[in-house]
Motif scaffolding. Structure first.
Motif, PDB file in Angstrom:
ATOM      1  N   ARG A 109      44.115  48.142  33.338  1.00 62.15           N
ATOM      2  CA  ARG A 109      45.491  47.964  33.779  1.00 62.15           C
ATOM      3  C   ARG A 109      46.415  47.939  32.560  1.00 62.15           C
ATOM      4  O   ARG A 109      45.963  47.990  31.429  1.00 62.15           O
ATOM      5  CB  ARG A 109      45.620  46.647  34.546  1.00 62.15           C
ATOM      6  CG  ARG A 109      45.357  45.416  33.706  1.00 62.15           C
ATOM      7  CD  ARG A 109      45.381  44.159  34.552  1.00 62.15           C
ATOM      8  NE  ARG A 109      45.285  42.961  33.735  1.00 62.15           N
ATOM      9  CZ  ARG A 109      44.174  42.442  33.280  1.00 62.15           C
ATOM     10  NH1 ARG A 109      43.031  43.037  33.542  1.00 62.15           N
ATOM     11  NH2 ARG A 109      44.176  41.342  32.541  1.00 62.15           N
ATOM     12  N   ARG A 146      49.850  51.362  34.295  1.00 61.02           N
ATOM     13  CA  ARG A 146      51.304  51.550  34.304  1.00 61.02           C
ATOM     14  C   ARG A 146      51.721  52.729  33.436  1.00 61.02           C
ATOM     15  O   ARG A 146      52.626  53.478  33.792  1.00 61.02           O
ATOM     16  CB  ARG A 146      51.976  50.262  33.833  1.00 61.02           C
ATOM     17  CG  ARG A 146      52.020  49.173  34.897  1.00 61.02           C
ATOM     18  CD  ARG A 146      52.771  47.968  34.405  1.00 61.02           C
ATOM     19  NE  ARG A 146      52.063  47.307  33.316  1.00 61.02           N
ATOM     20  CZ  ARG A 146      52.633  46.438  32.482  1.00 61.02           C
ATOM     21  NH1 ARG A 146      53.906  46.173  32.562  1.00 61.02           N
ATOM     22  NH2 ARG A 146      51.922  45.854  31.532  1.00 61.02           N
ATOM     23  N   ARG A 189      52.815  54.784  43.201  1.00 64.85           N
ATOM     24  CA  ARG A 189      52.510  53.366  43.445  1.00 64.85           C
ATOM     25  C   ARG A 189      51.352  52.959  42.538  1.00 64.85           C
ATOM     26  O   ARG A 189      50.484  53.765  42.222  1.00 64.85           O
ATOM     27  CB  ARG A 189      52.127  53.130  44.911  1.00 64.85           C
ATOM     28  CG  ARG A 189      53.231  53.471  45.899  1.00 64.85           C
ATOM     29  CD  ARG A 189      52.768  53.194  47.330  1.00 64.85           C
ATOM     30  NE  ARG A 189      53.846  53.385  48.282  1.00 64.85           N
ATOM     31  CZ  ARG A 189      54.118  54.522  48.891  1.00 64.85           C
ATOM     32  NH1 ARG A 189      53.374  55.599  48.629  1.00 64.85           N
ATOM     33  NH2 ARG A 189      55.100  54.609  49.747  1.00 64.85           N
ATOM     34  N   THR A 190      51.341  51.690  42.140  1.00 64.08           N
ATOM     35  CA  THR A 190      50.260  51.159  41.307  1.00 64.08           C
ATOM     36  C   THR A 190      49.585  50.000  42.023  1.00 64.08           C
ATOM     37  O   THR A 190      50.230  49.236  42.756  1.00 64.08           O
ATOM     38  CB  THR A 190      50.780  50.695  39.940  1.00 64.08           C
ATOM     39  OG1 THR A 190      51.766  49.664  40.136  1.00 64.08           O
ATOM     40  CG2 THR A 190      51.389  51.852  39.161  1.00 64.08           C
ATOM     41  N   SER A 191      48.301  49.858  41.803  1.00 65.15           N
ATOM     42  CA  SER A 191      47.520  48.764  42.373  1.00 65.15           C
ATOM     43  C   SER A 191      46.575  48.254  41.298  1.00 65.15           C
ATOM     44  O   SER A 191      45.775  49.018  40.752  1.00 65.15           O
ATOM     45  CB  SER A 191      46.724  49.249  43.597  1.00 65.15           C
ATOM     46  OG  SER A 191      45.973  48.199  44.172  1.00 65.15           O
ATOM     47  N   ARG A 212      45.459  44.247  38.986  1.00 63.57           N
ATOM     48  CA  ARG A 212      45.193  42.818  39.048  1.00 63.57           C
ATOM     49  C   ARG A 212      46.424  42.014  39.462  1.00 63.57           C
ATOM     50  O   ARG A 212      46.330  41.085  40.255  1.00 63.57           O
ATOM     51  CB  ARG A 212      44.701  42.349  37.677  1.00 63.57           C
ATOM     52  CG  ARG A 212      44.308  40.886  37.632  1.00 63.57           C
ATOM     53  CD  ARG A 212      43.682  40.537  36.305  1.00 63.57           C
ATOM     54  NE  ARG A 212      43.269  39.151  36.245  1.00 63.57           N
ATOM     55  CZ  ARG A 212      42.665  38.607  35.202  1.00 63.57           C
ATOM     56  NH1 ARG A 212      42.412  39.339  34.133  1.00 63.57           N
ATOM     57  NH2 ARG A 212      42.310  37.345  35.206  1.00 63.57           N
ATOM     58  N   GLU A 213      47.585  42.359  38.904  1.00 68.99           N
ATOM     59  CA  GLU A 213      48.777  41.588  39.219  1.00 68.99           C
ATOM     60  C   GLU A 213      49.242  41.826  40.644  1.00 68.99           C
ATOM     61  O   GLU A 213      49.784  40.937  41.296  1.00 68.99           O
ATOM     62  CB  GLU A 213      49.916  41.932  38.246  1.00 68.99           C
ATOM     63  CG  GLU A 213      49.660  41.495  36.812  1.00 68.99           C
ATOM     64  CD  GLU A 213      48.813  42.501  36.048  1.00 68.99           C
ATOM     65  OE1 GLU A 213      48.480  43.564  36.631  1.00 68.99           O
ATOM     66  OE2 GLU A 213      48.485  42.230  34.875  1.00 68.99           O
ATOM     67  N   HIS A 214      49.071  43.040  41.142  1.00 69.92           N
ATOM     68  CA  HIS A 214      49.552  43.378  42.489  1.00 69.92           C
ATOM     69  C   HIS A 214      48.582  44.395  43.083  1.00 69.92           C
ATOM     70  O   HIS A 214      48.582  45.564  42.698  1.00 69.92           O
ATOM     71  CB  HIS A 214      50.975  43.944  42.429  1.00 69.92           C
ATOM     72  CG  HIS A 214      51.509  44.343  43.767  1.00 69.92           C
ATOM     73  ND1 HIS A 214      51.677  43.439  44.801  1.00 69.92           N
ATOM     74  CD2 HIS A 214      51.907  45.556  44.257  1.00 69.92           C
ATOM     75  CE1 HIS A 214      52.161  44.068  45.850  1.00 69.92           C
ATOM     76  NE2 HIS A 214      52.308  45.348  45.557  1.00 69.92           N
ATOM     77  N   VAL A 215      47.769  43.958  44.017  1.00 67.11           N
ATOM     78  CA  VAL A 215      46.766  44.811  44.646  1.00 67.11           C
ATOM     79  C   VAL A 215      47.264  45.212  46.026  1.00 67.11           C
ATOM     80  O   VAL A 215      47.606  44.355  46.856  1.00 67.11           O
ATOM     81  CB  VAL A 215      45.403  44.092  44.754  1.00 67.11           C
ATOM     82  CG1 VAL A 215      44.393  44.968  45.469  1.00 67.11           C
ATOM     83  CG2 VAL A 215      44.898  43.710  43.377  1.00 67.11           C
ATOM     84  N   LEU A 216      47.302  46.503  46.263  1.00 67.31           N
ATOM     85  CA  LEU A 216      47.704  47.021  47.559  1.00 67.31           C
ATOM     86  C   LEU A 216      46.500  47.079  48.486  1.00 67.31           C
ATOM     87  O   LEU A 216      45.409  47.489  48.083  1.00 67.31           O
ATOM     88  CB  LEU A 216      48.305  48.424  47.405  1.00 67.31           C
ATOM     89  CG  LEU A 216      49.540  48.554  46.499  1.00 67.31           C
ATOM     90  CD1 LEU A 216      49.922  50.027  46.356  1.00 67.31           C
ATOM     91  CD2 LEU A 216      50.698  47.753  47.047  1.00 67.31           C
ATOM     92  N   ASP A 217      46.695  46.696  49.743  1.00 63.93           N
ATOM     93  CA  ASP A 217      45.616  46.789  50.727  1.00 63.93           C
ATOM     94  C   ASP A 217      45.526  48.181  51.325  1.00 63.93           C
ATOM     95  O   ASP A 217      44.444  48.754  51.439  1.00 63.93           O
ATOM     96  CB  ASP A 217      45.827  45.755  51.837  1.00 63.93           C
ATOM     97  CG  ASP A 217      45.623  44.338  51.349  1.00 63.93           C
ATOM     98  OD1 ASP A 217      44.860  44.154  50.380  1.00 63.93           O
ATOM     99  OD2 ASP A 217      46.218  43.425  51.926  1.00 63.93           O
ATOM    100  N   SER A 253      45.435  53.282  40.308  1.00 65.42           N
ATOM    101  CA  SER A 253      44.722  52.033  40.542  1.00 65.42           C
ATOM    102  C   SER A 253      43.649  51.824  39.489  1.00 65.42           C
ATOM    103  O   SER A 253      43.080  52.779  38.945  1.00 65.42           O
ATOM    104  CB  SER A 253      44.076  52.041  41.932  1.00 65.42           C
ATOM    105  OG  SER A 253      43.244  50.911  42.128  1.00 65.42           O
TER     106      SER A 253
END
Length: 718
Positions: A425, A487, A503-505, A507-512, A523
């Motif tokens: 990440r 990023r 879109r990014t996924s 550790r800080e923000h994980v998309l389902d 990701s």
């Protein structure tokens, strides 16, 4: 008070007699003459079974045994086996002056059993309090916890801290619902895609105990297939337990079970639920109101009544390895439960670990796979870009996106989203020598060098700038990006495809989930969201970074991460395609191209058997300060077949760098030794290490510079 012999449930069970004698003498000296056990003056004891055998909540190995206490008459009704109690423990806890209790402190514990008399010759101290009459510990859970503690050279108290959640009085006061009758046996559904899938479900429904290693076909059907296995077990009148890596996987299995069985038939055990809700769900399972459980690794100890099936999904995920002592792995705990309860066992994954291959190789479990025709029909097309291709590709050197990958992304975005997997990440890239790829490190603290906007180099740990770097390995002066973060990759892709949302996924923000509309989804491994209808394509970048790790499991982990991402892509028949930026001649890359994780695991297992590496052998890691490790290795009485590898230095952690779990304190030099034993000697190795560690703790050499850490089955032996 304690039974000084420590015979039943003693933490040093199986240790040499001289070590047991040393531990007993050390404990007596530490207690002093005032610690002599005695009952409180004038206290009336329970008329029947006046002795309570208690496991105190002390996770130190030299106190890993039961202690006997007297049961006052007023606590007789509530002081039943399995309840939480509080007792006085510590120097001075039995001092009585003029009828008042003095000294000592109250400590939590579990009442294990009631006895007519104690084999301790002195008077006993009394139970101080019964915390709750709720019986949370039974013989089955206690036996499992003891087996786990013995396997991992840990204490029983530490295992029970993992197995029994903290108490919530509000949850205990709320009654659990009445259990529902067994459901009807489900149909085979998508299990018909596997050669023995229907037979497996029939065996579960009829009360059998089949054991299978399941190589699941790529796609979203895995959660529904687990739900059908659970439903078949419930239909046979037995309980089921499912352990998955994270909350997102729990949500998918939860939704599949609810759709198939309705509400009220299963419990969800995750830390995210909060202490009260989690304890309420756990109590419903303990009381027998619910017969099925799905949860993360803490659920591996769930007290399911009449357990008929244990399931673990994706056992190669690091989340299945507990971080707290004694650091058990969910797969091994469920294997113990399958043997203890004589129940069915199902290990499933898109990939295949070496441990799973060993279960099949030894005949303990049977393979549950689909035919090669079905595998090819369900998997996406995989293409590779190797080092030679990158060297000839001007686009790859300029934009870090090979021409093949750029073309695949462009075409796939016409029909759906594209997944881009990067190994780490963040934004700032790590740098390496362009010639030999050795990491670029600071000359002062050995921290990683990072490129700044102005082109200067700066250490990521100490912050010093580096103006004249050259490679210590080959003398080169040219640098390249070692691994670019998610990023930074998203930013580069956004410039390459300006009209496409990114879109990014991580550790800080994980998309389902993400919609099925065209988009780029960047990701890190394990954080890939599920796309509606599947991804049109996937890019697996910087494959050499994962394969180049100096670790025994580097190839296995890389293949597991790639398949985890590629399994979310549409089948080849629907146009799904995967581009892996990795050398195509390497074994893990070839296994990905053929979609053959089982064959890769079998070959890995054969090589490890020749070299004597886990899981064919059992191994333990002993780490600590140089003098402490040397003293420990001289004192421990290892099995005759044991082989000590090392000790070797553990990399020094700079005071400015991040500290890993289990790493030495900043600035200190540690050593690590690996101890290897052949199959069948793992229990003897764990007992020897546990006895030696208990003896050190009894001497007071457990902390500071004398600290020695012991871990059975270390995940990293590279």
């Amino acid at each position: 008070m304690s039974r000084e012999d420590g015979r039943d449930g003693g933490g040093a069970e199986g240790a040499p007699p001289e070590q047991l004698a040393f531990i007993r003498e050390s404990v007596r000296k530490a207690k002093g003459p005032r610690a002599k056990p005695r009952t409180w003056r004038g206290a009336a004891l329970a008329p029947e079974l006046p002795v309570a055998r208690v496991l105190v909540d002390k996770g130190v190995l030299h106190l890993d045994r039961y202690f006997d206490y007297a049961v006052p008459e007023e606590l007789d009704a509530d002081a039943q086996p399995g309840v939480r109690v509080r007792v006085r423990f510590g120097a001075g806890r039995h001092r009585v002056r003029e009828g008042r209790r003095e000294g000592g402190g109250l400590i939590d514990g579990f009442l294990v059993e009631r006895l007519a008399e104690s084999d301790y010759s002195g008077p006993l101290a009394a139970l101080a309090q019964v915390v709750s009459p709720e019986r949370v510990l039974d013989d089955e859970l206690l036996g499992l916890a003891r087996a786990v503690a013995d396997r991992y050279a840990g204490s029983l108290a530490d295992v029970l801290q993992l197995a029994v959640p903290p108490r919530s009085a509000k949850a205990e006061q709320r009654p659990s619902p009445d259990p529902l009758p067994p459901p009807a046996a489900p149909g085979a559904g998508s299990w018909g895609r596997y050669e023995h899938g229907e037979a497996f479900l029939r065996a579960l429904a009829s009360g059998g105990a089949p054991r299978a290693v399941w190589n699941a076909l790529p796609g979203p059907e895995w959660s529904a297939e687990i739900a059908r296995a659970v439903a078949a077990t419930l239909a046979g009148g037995r309980g089921a337990l499912v352990v998955v890596p994270d909350g997102r996987a729990v949500a998918r299995v939860d939704a599949a079970l609810t759709e198939l069985l309705g509400t009220g038939r299963h419990a969800v055990l995750t830390a995210d639920a909060g202490p009260e809700k989690r304890y309420r769900e756990w109590l419903a399972v303990r009381r027998g109101s619910v017969r099925a459980v799905v949860g993360t690794r803490a659920a591996m100890f769930a007290p399911v009544r009449n357990l008929g099936l244990v399931v673990i999904w994706d056992d190669g995920d690091d989340s299945h390895s507990e971080l707290h002592a004694p650091q058990p792995h969910a797969r091994e705990v469920l294997l113990l439960r399958a043997a203890q309860d004589k129940c069915a066992f199902l290990l499933g994954s898109w990939s295949c670990t070496v441990e799973a291959a060993q279960l099949v190789e030894t005949g303990w479990a049977r393979p549950l796979v689909a035919s090669r025709e079905r595998v090819r029909g369900a998997a996406p097309l995989v293409r590779t870009v190797g080092d030679q291709d990158l060297a000839r590709d001007e686009a790859a050197r300029a934009a870090r996106l090979p021409t093949l990958a750029w073309q695949v992304v462009r075409d796939a975005l016409r029909s759906g989203p594209v997944l881009v997997q990067v190994p780490r990440r963040g934004y700032v890239p790590r740098l390496a020598c362009a010639n030999c790829r050795a990491p670029a490190r600071c000359r002062h603290c050995a921290g990683p060098l990072e490129a700044q906007e102005a082109g200067a180099l700066r250490c990521g740990w100490c912050g010093r700038e580096e103006g004249s770097w050259h490679c210590a390995e080959c003398g080169g002066y040219r640098l390249r990006a070692q691994v670019v973060g998610a990023r930074r990759t998203a930013e580069e892709l956004g410039r390459a495809f300006p009209a496409v949302p990114v879109r990014t996924s991580g550790r800080e923000h994980v998309l389902d989930t993400v919609p099925g509309a065209p988009a780029l989804v960047v990701s890190t491994p394990g954080a890939e969201p599920v796309a509606e209808g599947g991804y049109a394509a996937a890019l697996l970048l910087d494959g050499w970074a994962m394969l180049g790790r100096p670790d025994l499991r580097a190839g296995e982990d890389a293949l597991w991460r790639w398949i985890g991402a590629a399994g979310l892509v549409r089948p080849q028949t629907a146009g799904g395609i995967v581009v892996a930026v990795a050398e195509p001649t390497l074994r893990p890359v070839q296994a990905l191209v053929r979609w053959d994780p089982v064959g890769h695991a079998v070959r890995e297992l054969a090589e490890r058997a020749e070299l004597g590496f886990p899981p064919v052998s059992r191994m333990a890691a002993v780490s600590g300060a140089v003098a402490a490790v040397g003293e420990f290795l001289r004192a421990v009485e290892l099995p005759a077949e044991a082989e000590v590898l090392g000790p070797v230095p553990v990399p020094v952690v700079s005071s400015g760098g991040p500290r890993r779990v289990g790493a030495p304190p900043p600035g200190e030099r540690w050593e690590r030794a690996l101890i290897r034993v052949p199959p069948g000697k793992g229990a003897a190795l764990a007992a020897a290490l546990k006895a030696a560690q208990a003896a050190r703790m009894a001497r007071g050499a457990a902390g500071g510079e004398a600290a020695v850490r012991v871990r059975i089955d270390p995940p990293d032996i590279g």
